[in-house]
Scaffold this motif. Structure first.
Motif, short mmCIF file in Angstrom:
data_model
loop_
_atom_site.label_atom_id
_atom_site.label_comp_id
_atom_site.label_asym_id
_atom_site.label_seq_id
_atom_site.Cartn_x
_atom_site.Cartn_y
_atom_site.Cartn_z
N PRO A 71 0.80 -1.23 0.00
CA PRO A 71 0.00 0.00 0.00
C PRO A 71 0.83 1.28 0.00
O PRO A 71 0.31 2.37 -0.25
CB PRO A 71 -0.83 -0.12 1.29
N GLU A 72 2.13 1.16 0.27
CA GLU A 72 2.98 2.36 0.33
C GLU A 72 3.55 2.72 -1.05
O GLU A 72 4.13 3.79 -1.21
CB GLU A 72 4.13 2.13 1.31
N ARG A 73 3.40 1.82 -2.03
CA ARG A 73 3.89 2.13 -3.37
C ARG A 73 2.73 2.46 -4.30
O ARG A 73 1.62 1.94 -4.13
CB ARG A 73 4.66 0.93 -3.93
N LEU A 74 3.00 3.31 -5.28
CA LEU A 74 1.97 3.61 -6.27
C LEU A 74 1.67 2.34 -7.06
O LEU A 74 2.57 1.70 -7.60
CB LEU A 74 2.43 4.71 -7.22
N THR A 75 0.40 1.98 -7.10
CA THR A 75 -0.02 0.77 -7.80
C THR A 75 -0.83 1.12 -9.03
O THR A 75 -1.79 1.91 -8.96
CB THR A 75 -0.88 -0.12 -6.86
N VAL A 76 -0.46 0.54 -10.16
CA VAL A 76 -1.21 0.71 -11.41
C VAL A 76 -1.93 -0.61 -11.70
O VAL A 76 -1.29 -1.65 -11.86
CB VAL A 76 -0.28 1.08 -12.58
N VAL A 77 -3.24 -0.55 -11.77
CA VAL A 77 -4.05 -1.73 -12.04
C VAL A 77 -4.47 -1.69 -13.50
O VAL A 77 -4.86 -0.63 -14.02
CB VAL A 77 -5.30 -1.77 -11.13
N TYR A 78 -4.39 -2.84 -14.18
CA TYR A 78 -4.84 -2.85 -15.57
C TYR A 78 -5.56 -4.17 -15.89
O TYR A 78 -5.41 -5.18 -15.21
CB TYR A 78 -3.68 -2.63 -16.54
N CYS A 79 -6.39 -4.12 -16.94
CA CYS A 79 -7.08 -5.30 -17.45
C CYS A 79 -7.01 -5.26 -18.98
O CYS A 79 -6.09 -4.64 -19.52
CB CYS A 79 -8.53 -5.35 -16.94
N GLN A 80 -7.95 -5.86 -19.66
CA GLN A 80 -7.86 -5.89 -21.11
C GLN A 80 -8.22 -4.55 -21.76
O GLN A 80 -7.58 -4.12 -22.71
CB GLN A 80 -8.77 -6.99 -21.68
N HIS A 81 -9.28 -3.90 -21.22
CA HIS A 81 -9.74 -2.66 -21.83
C HIS A 81 -9.89 -1.50 -20.85
O HIS A 81 -10.35 -0.43 -21.23
CB HIS A 81 -11.08 -2.88 -22.54
N GLY A 82 -9.55 -1.70 -19.60
CA GLY A 82 -9.61 -0.62 -18.63
C GLY A 82 -10.90 -0.55 -17.83
O GLY A 82 -11.07 0.39 -17.04
N SER A 102 -5.94 3.29 -12.17
CA SER A 102 -6.27 2.33 -13.24
C SER A 102 -5.70 2.80 -14.56
O SER A 102 -5.78 3.99 -14.91
CB SER A 102 -7.79 2.20 -13.35
N MET A 103 -5.12 1.89 -15.33
CA MET A 103 -4.55 2.23 -16.63
C MET A 103 -5.66 2.25 -17.68
O MET A 103 -6.19 1.21 -18.07
CB MET A 103 -3.45 1.24 -17.03
N SER A 104 -5.98 3.41 -18.15
CA SER A 104 -7.04 3.59 -19.15
C SER A 104 -6.67 2.91 -20.46
O SER A 104 -5.52 2.97 -20.91
CB SER A 104 -7.27 5.09 -19.39
N GLY A 105 -7.66 2.24 -21.08
CA GLY A 105 -7.42 1.56 -22.34
C GLY A 105 -6.89 0.16 -22.18
O GLY A 105 -7.01 -0.67 -23.09
N GLY A 106 -6.27 -0.12 -21.04
CA GLY A 106 -5.86 -1.47 -20.70
C GLY A 106 -4.81 -2.09 -21.60
O GLY A 106 -4.11 -1.43 -22.37
N PHE A 107 -4.72 -3.40 -21.49
CA PHE A 107 -3.72 -4.17 -22.23
C PHE A 107 -3.90 -4.05 -23.74
O PHE A 107 -2.93 -4.06 -24.50
CB PHE A 107 -3.78 -5.64 -21.80
#
Length: 376
Positions: A71-82, A102-107
């Protein structure tokens, strides 16, 4: 923009709810200490993952995030399309997580931009024999967490024998082939007649007089090239039962006579192979799983004294509502899929009865019969 800049882009000091693929790429190139979390399902990892990402399927986020994500590090979550990653981000923020985006647009957008990838060690072994087109064919099944890639591969590696390609056998063969059962062996010595057509939906008027097995096999192969279909245009009997049943994962009893049904049950009992049994009569049907190897009864437990042919007329003699075999056949298909993949609770020791006129369904407990053939 560094992660620090990104965090300071909101008044609260927390990162924005979404970031772009190019921001993530820049952070990775700069060696920033971000952590990437891939919330896709396992089958989606075949195309690769982002460098250094950890895999936590969306459904597992509530139970795994605390242990897997710092939780102390910046976390970027991604999926197929965001979309799923945004759901995960919002959920974690509601639970008090601040340094998450969240990473917009995803994988999909990452892949289209030709940004760097690495193979997923979690799935690379399983992916060796996996045709990427299967992701689309079996998409609705792969997205079920209970089934997923592991379950689909179990289906593709399975062998099922279908005894009879009539009113019950047609829907069973159709749905097992569509589901991706790797090898289907179909046995029937009959040819198509006009009176078959209201309930045997693999056949058409032009098929009258032709072999059911040959016609069904041709249709199933066209339906799903993944499935190997083996034809036996003969009646299963005491002479060939053991040979036909040996090596199968499941046998499906879709017969139209008790003589063959008992032969199937006896041979499968000896070999320790489960039999998914289905039967129809006028407006009523039943389904169960005979599996003495797993403490479930066999057909002789249900019928200690075999009924005579006079007591049990065929569909042509007694009559049957055309849709009923389709309904019972679907339930049989479902039981096969549960047994092959290990999901759900198959009807071991239970008889499901269906009354189409009242729409009633009942489950009746069955016990192995003391002294029965299957208990010796």
């Amino acid at each position: 923009m560094s992660p620090r800049d990104h965090r300071n882009s909101t008044e609260s000091g927390a990162p924005s709810e979404e970031c772009s693929i190019h921001q993530v790429s820049d952070w990775l190139a700069a060696g920033e200490p971000i952590q990437l979390v891939d919330v896709r399902e396992e089958y989606e990892l075949v195309e690769g993952i982002l460098p250094g990402a950890i895999h936590i399927p969306l459904a597992s986020i509530p139970g795994s995030a605390q242990e897997e994500i710092d939780p102390e590090r910046l976390t970027v979550v991604y999926c197929q399309h965001g979309i799923r990653s945004l759901q995960a981000t919002r959920y974690l923020r509601s639970q008090g997580w601040e340094k998450i985006t969240s990473m917009s647009g995803g994988f999909a957008d990452w892949l289209e931009a030709s940004l760097s990838l690495e193979s997923s060690s979690e799935t690379e072994n399983r992916a060796e024999d996996w045709d990427a087109t299967r992701n689309e064919r079996y998409l609705s099944q792969l997205r079920l967490p209970e089934l997923g890639l592991v379950g689909q591969q179990k289906l593709l590696q399975s062998r099922v024998l279908i005894v009879g390609v009539g009113g019950l056998g047609c829907p069973v063969a159709t749905y097992l082939a569509a589901a991706g059962v790797g090898e289907l062996t179909i046995v029937d010595d009959d040819s198509v007649s006009l009176s078959n057509l209201p309930r045997q939906v693999l056949f058409k008027t032009a098929d009258i007089g032709s072999s059911k097995v040959s016609l069904a096999a041709s249709t199933l192969r066209e339906m799903n090239p993944d499935v190997k279909v083996i034809e036996h245009g003969e009646r299963l009997d005491e002479k060939n039962a053991t040979e036909l049943i040996s090596g199968m994962n499941v046998v499906v009893d879709t017969c139209d006579n008790f003589e063959t049904r008992f032969t199937v049950s006896d041979a499968a009992t000896k070999l320790g192979i489960p039999v998914v049994h289905g039967a129809v009569h006028k407006f009523e049907g039943l389904v169960t799983v005979f599996d003495p190897a797993n403490d479930a009864p066999c057909l002789r437990c249900l019928h200690p004294i075999p009924p005579s042919n006079e007591d049990c007329g065929s569909c042509a003699e007694v009559g049957v509502l055309g849709v009923l075999p389709g309904l019972v056949g679907l339930y049989q298909s479902l039981e096969v899929l549960k047994i092959l993949t290990g999901i759900g609770a198959p009807l071991h020791g239970e008889l499901l009865t269906i009354d189409t006129l009242s729409s009633d369904q009942r489950r009746i407990k069955l016990q192995p019969l003391e002294g029965c053939y299957c208990r010796k």
